[in-house]
Design a protein around this motif. Structure first.
Motif: not given
Ligand SMILES: Nc1ncnc2c1ncn2[C@@H]1O[C@H](COP(=O)(O)OP(=O)(O)OP(=O)(O)O)[C@@H](O)[C@H]1O
Ligand SMILES: [Mg+2]
Lengths: 254, 317
Positions: A63-64, A82-86, A88
């Protein structure tokens, strides 16, 4: 491009499915048409020369970067991080090539960053617990670090890599992406990391590992996927191929 | 030799220099000014009270700098907040005036935060522009006129009042430093502020909402400057566009001397408190020594430079 027949593991929906991934950076094609499945309990190695697009692929998966085209499936259902948080939150952990550690923070904060332990009604950071658990984690890795309270900046390259690997393997519940995880490690430490990767397989996690060491790739992986200048050259079962075949796939020379 | 060097490095001097400096200056003034009432409880309490607005802003600035940003607009935020609360206080009870002032500070901070976090503009330039803009607003609001505050409750709470025998400005200082220290050191939020200032990429990679945290520190700094505005106007029984005008340098000096790094990821709230008390001490001592304003400015500049040089020299390793 006509893809070569792709050998796949047999059971269930793959943990990670990549279908026709394409990535352009401002018109420059970094990855052309990449497809790969990685199953639970499987270690797949991604090899290719510098600039082949390996790191880019890992950054797309977690997601980067968004892919320019193509589909990403997690457990069989299409996903768009959309984000590395997702990623994770879905149990995917990455060991980045450029490490992604907060250099001025202590080891234990890095290991728990984003998932800090808290205690009591005021939700105070539970530093003692984080330090204790970090020390156990790091000891389990056999990476010798002065203390869990050491600042990352004061560690050697290998020690930093150890911290990054400890973090990823500790928090992953589905898929671990590793970008040259042993590049900075000594002989004994590399052996330990390889053992840990074996342990991930036993935990039934899926592993995608990038490595420039073909010996290591042959020791660790179930399948090997070759990239050359953004083009997927092919996938081979590790026990059905040879070092020479992989080398010629990487270089394009026969 | 190498071991000696390592041991020296382990005791990060920038962490403690502020305490040493504080004590040295305290001792120095105590000796030089022993006949001028420097070392009386009254004078020392007075210093803490006079420094309260600086301390409050310094606490906000610690968060901002640790997050890898800067807020240059705190000076005029003080003036605008103080003026707005003074205007509201003409016809309303104390709480509404205080609330309006705080809200004004937080709202300006939010504007800074939107531009910095979501428009992705550098905070240095954004707050430089806001600083200019707000200096204009502060002059325009009351047409350069000062606004008296006659509300005794307000003036008590934010000025000369006491609580359990302790001056309210001392109470504010203790309260804000305590809260600030807690959130900075002991909360997940504080850990995230450190992480985004240290390495935004790695913070993002572990799932921290970098933009949101960035936005929040700018709001926090604005709110602190708003509160500082209330503390000034409560003590002075009125607001004026010049309030806070020269505070930016003092606040940043206090924070940096206190051990917070300009380039993010490292800092301390307690150090910032000591740093701002140090500034207050200097101010007070130099006045008692009978230095003229121009002499004071020069001495303060030199001492600041020395302190900053001592503190920041260690950064390069
Ligand atoms: N953010 C970016 N913007 C523009 N081009 C990029 C970007 N990231 C990667 N590239 C380009 O994409 C190509 C693939 O890069 P990538 O980092 O994926 O290679 P790699 O296979 O990981 O190489 P190495 O083995 O050296 O790590 C390179 O040509 C690189 O210049
Ligand atoms: Mg790479």
């Amino acid at each position: 491009m006509q893809a070569a027949p792709v050998p796949q593991a047999t059971t269930g929906a793959p943990v990670l499915g990549l279908q026709n991934i394409r990535k352009e950076f401002g018109g420059v094609v970094a990855i052309e048409d990449f497809s790969l499945d990685v199953h639970a309990g499987e270690v797949v190695a991604l090899v290719g020369d510098n600039g082949a697009g390996k790191s880019t692929l890992i950054k797309i998966i977690c997601g980067v970067y968004p892919p320019t085209a193509g589909r990403i499936l997690i457990d069989g259902s299409e996903t768009r991080f959309s984000d590395p948080a997702d990623s994770q939150a879905r149990g995917i952990q990455v060991v980045f090539q450029d490490l992604a550690l907060a250099e001025r923070q202590p080891v234990y904060m890095n290991l728990f960053l984003g998932r800090e332990a808290v205690t009591g009604p005021f939700r105070r950071l539970d530093r003692r617990r984080m330090i204790r658990e970090s020390e156990e984690l790091v000891r389990g890795m056999d990476v010798r670090i002065p203390s869990a309270k050491s600042t990352i900046r004061d560690l050697s390259g290998g020690q930093r890599q150890g911290v990054a690997i400890a973090r990823a393997t500790h928090w992953a519940s589905k898929l671990v992406l590793m970008d040259e995880p042993t590049a900075a490690l000594g002989v004994a430490e590399t052996q330990k990391v390889e053992k840990i990767i074996g342990g991930l397989r036993e935990r039934n996690l899926a592993v995608l590992i990038i490595s420039h060491s073909l010996d290591q790739v042959f020791r660790l992986s179930d399948r090997i996927c070759v990239l050359r200048r953004g083009v997927q050259i092919g996938i081979r079962r590790t026990h059905e191929t040879t070092n020479n075949e992989i080398v010629s796939m990487i270089t394009g020379l026969t | 030799m190498a071991a000696k060097l390592a041991a020296f490095k382990a005791v990060d001097p920038s962490r403690y220099i502020v305490y040493v400096g504080f004590i040295l200056i305290l001792i120095g003034f105590s000796i030089v000014l022993r006949d001028d009432g420097f070392l009386t409880t009254r004078n020392l309490l007075n210093i803490v009270q006079q420094t309260a607005p600086i301390t409050v802003m310094a606490v906000g600035m610690v968060f901002v700098l640790t997050a890898g940003e800067i807020d240059l607009s705190i000076g005029p935020i003080v003036a605008v907040s103080a003026l707005i609360s003074a205007i509201v206080l003409r016809e309303n009870f104390w709480f509404l005036g205080a609330f309006a002032g705080l809200l004004a500070g937080a709202a300006i901070g939010a504007m800074n935060g939107l531009l910095v976090a979501y428009m992705r503009l550098p905070s240095f330039l954004v707050t430089l522009a806001t600083m200019g803009f707000l200096a204009g607003v502060a002059r325009w609001l009351t047409d350069l006129k000062s606004v008296p505050i006659t509300n005794d409750t307000f003036n008590g709470i934010f000025g000369a009042g006491t609580l359990f025998g302790v001056p309210s400005l001392v109470m504010w200082t203790i309260g804000i430093v305590f809260l600030g220290h807690f959130f900075y050191r002991d909360s997940r939020y504080g850990a995230h502020v450190h992480a985004i200032g240290d390495s935004p990429l790695s913070a993002r990679a572990v799932g921290i909402k970098v933009d949101r945290v960035r936005f929040s520190v700018m709001v926090l700094s604005g709110a602190c400057a708003g509160l500082a505005g209330l503390l000034y106007s409560g003590r002075l029984h009125g607001a004026r566009y010049t309030l806070g005008e020269t505070d930016l340098l003092t606040v940043i000096a206090a924070v940096i001397v206190g051990g917070t790094r300009l380039n993010g990821g490292v800092g301390t709230v307690v150090g910032a408190l000591i740093g701002s008390l140090l500034m207050g001490l200097l101010n007070n001592g130099l006045i008692l020594m009978g230095l003229s304003v121009s002499e004071q400015l020069m001495v303060r500049g030199v001492i600041l430079l020395a302190a900053i040089a001592l503190t920041l020299r260690e950064t390069r390793t």
